[in-house]
Design an enzyme around this catalytic site. Sequence first.
Site, PDB file in Angstrom:
ATOM      1  N   GLU A  70      43.095  38.952  41.497  1.00 43.08           N
ATOM      2  CA  GLU A  70      42.565  38.954  40.130  1.00 43.08           C
ATOM      3  C   GLU A  70      41.665  37.747  39.863  1.00 43.08           C
ATOM      4  O   GLU A  70      41.963  36.914  38.990  1.00 43.08           O
ATOM      5  CB  GLU A  70      43.716  38.983  39.113  1.00 43.08           C
ATOM      6  CG  GLU A  70      44.622  40.178  39.254  1.00 43.08           C
ATOM      7  CD  GLU A  70      45.626  40.315  38.093  1.00 43.08           C
ATOM      8  OE1 GLU A  70      45.725  39.393  37.279  1.00 43.08           O
ATOM      9  OE2 GLU A  70      46.295  41.361  38.024  1.00 43.08           O
ATOM     10  N   GLU A 118      49.469  46.002  42.451  1.00 45.83           N
ATOM     11  CA  GLU A 118      50.420  45.565  41.420  1.00 45.83           C
ATOM     12  C   GLU A 118      50.445  46.612  40.316  1.00 45.83           C
ATOM     13  O   GLU A 118      49.401  47.136  39.914  1.00 45.83           O
ATOM     14  CB  GLU A 118      50.009  44.247  40.749  1.00 45.83           C
ATOM     15  CG  GLU A 118      50.290  42.998  41.517  1.00 45.83           C
ATOM     16  CD  GLU A 118      49.920  41.718  40.767  1.00 45.83           C
ATOM     17  OE1 GLU A 118      50.046  41.688  39.517  1.00 45.83           O
ATOM     18  OE2 GLU A 118      49.501  40.764  41.429  1.00 45.83           O
TER      19      GLU A 118
HETATM   20  C1  BG6 Z   1      49.203  39.852  37.258  1.00 42.59           C
HETATM   21  C2  BG6 Z   1      49.303  38.667  38.150  1.00 42.59           C
HETATM   22  O1  BG6 Z   1      48.146  39.625  36.415  1.00 42.59           O
HETATM   23  O2  BG6 Z   1      50.227  40.141  36.382  1.00 42.59           O
HETATM   24  C3  BG6 Z   1      50.685  38.061  38.271  1.00 42.59           C
HETATM   25  O3  BG6 Z   1      48.734  38.880  39.410  1.00 42.59           O
HETATM   26  C4  BG6 Z   1      51.415  38.126  36.945  1.00 42.59           C
HETATM   27  O4  BG6 Z   1      50.579  36.776  38.785  1.00 42.59           O
HETATM   28  C5  BG6 Z   1      51.515  39.598  36.536  1.00 42.59           C
HETATM   29  O5  BG6 Z   1      52.648  37.501  36.958  1.00 42.59           O
HETATM   30  C6  BG6 Z   1      52.301  39.867  35.266  1.00 42.59           C
HETATM   31  O6  BG6 Z   1      51.711  39.286  34.159  1.00 42.59           O
HETATM   32  P1  BG6 Z   1      52.508  38.279  33.241  1.00 42.59           P
HETATM   33  O7  BG6 Z   1      51.463  37.600  32.429  1.00 42.59           O
HETATM   34  O8  BG6 Z   1      53.428  39.085  32.402  1.00 42.59           O
HETATM   35  O9  BG6 Z   1      53.192  37.352  34.152  1.00 42.59           O
END
Ligand code: BG6
Length: 462
Positions: free
Chosen positions: A168, A365
């Site tokens: 990202e 993800e």
């Molecule tokens: C993604 C990232 O954007 O989302 C992670 O690659 C992150 O590092 C994940 O932890 C979840 O988002 P958040 O802000 O709820 O931790």
Amino acid sequence: MAVEYKFPEGFWWGSAASATQTEGADKEGGKGKNIWDHWYEIEPNRFFEGVGPETTSDFYHRYKEDIQNMKEIGHNTFRMSISWARLIPGGEGHVNQEAVNFYNNVIDEFLANDIEPFVNLFHFDMPLELQEKGGWENREVVDAFVEYARQSFALFGDRVKKWFTFNEPIVPVEGGYLYDFHYPNIVDAKKAVQVAYNTMIAHAKAVKVYHASHDGKIGIILNLTPSYPRSQNPADLKASHVCDLFFNRSFLDPAVKGEFPADLISLLEEHGQLPNTQAGDKTLLKENIVDILGVNYYQPRRVKAKETLPNPYSPFMPDWFFDNYEMPGRKMNPYRGWEIYEKGVYDIMVNLKDNYGNIESFISENGMGVQNEERFLKNGRIEDDYRIDFIKGHLKWVHKAIEEGCNPKGYHLWTFMDNWSWMNAYKNRYGFFSVDIETKERTAKKSATWFAEASKNNGFNG
Ligand code: BG6
């Protein structure tokens, strides 16, 4: 057992995590400081309940147990990242042998358990000394990254066959240079554009080094967020087009097609926001495209035409061109405040098929962060049926995309175990395993059991 949603043989079942969010051992093993260690030292108040990155989930000491757990719940693949500040404290020069030993042990442990490690080089965690030189604003940092990449390929590339340069990459741009949720908390679109541009140059140079020396695959992980317009009115369509340019195509086009979108360049030019470039950059980008694309997908973006003129005293922002739109009846994850729209994953895949040569990809993800998950504890286990529904809902659309000829090769949940999430620290829990943040004890949730079955059957019943 007959399953309704059967995936192609060899489908990647797994999850993803990052070094700074899981390793802990912040002051151990010769690790240097990164921007998160530093930011927490100077502004602990920014982090949920004042919890910082020192210990996180302690993967550094518990990786064997974690990898065993991954195996038990059917992982055949897993994405980790290397901490640049651990491998090369200070970001440049001396390679830390203790870190080499640690990553060697982790990689070997994965392979011994038939889990293919995918390795990412940069997950938001700039070494502090390099940030002090201007971070991605400075082309010297690009060179330092390429050297770090070269060292990593040389050290681990005999066993790791899937590499990713960035996770990202737009997030440090948004967080660090526009919207104040990452260090260095600068608000300056021109710098943001320079940071994005230099990140892409660093990426292409690393791809070049890899292709010249190794025979695996190298890619990038992008958070692709479809920008749905409120309506088909040309003003709404224009708003969604601009969003797509800023937030998706700014990285997707150069990574996969080797060039920035012409519309994005002219928009930035019109507003005096073009970055400094160097001779040879265009060719570099054109000649060094990715082999594989990771797609992070959590939520869609819904937009409409701007309803008010931007404040003439406010700094230039992408938001000058659109307003966010709250679609009536949208399904929400109320804890994280994100819309759940499963079909988004399919729309992304169809876009990759139609406009990006159907590049090999995977869902790198996808996940559901939930606050106070202890309320779902029953007989010692978190009954996270909502997470199972969330995963199934997305996988059904991935399945449909595959049936229609799209090219996703797998699905990785964010994340394997509850981990430290930047400013949100341990607020929202995402894991298949819960982690007691005091004792670090891991406990499988119901979703872990579901995932083990799905992986075993290479599919599931609707
Ligand atoms: C993604 C990232 O954007 O989302 C992670 O690659 C992150 O590092 C994940 O932890 C979840 O988002 P958040 O802000 O709820 O931790």
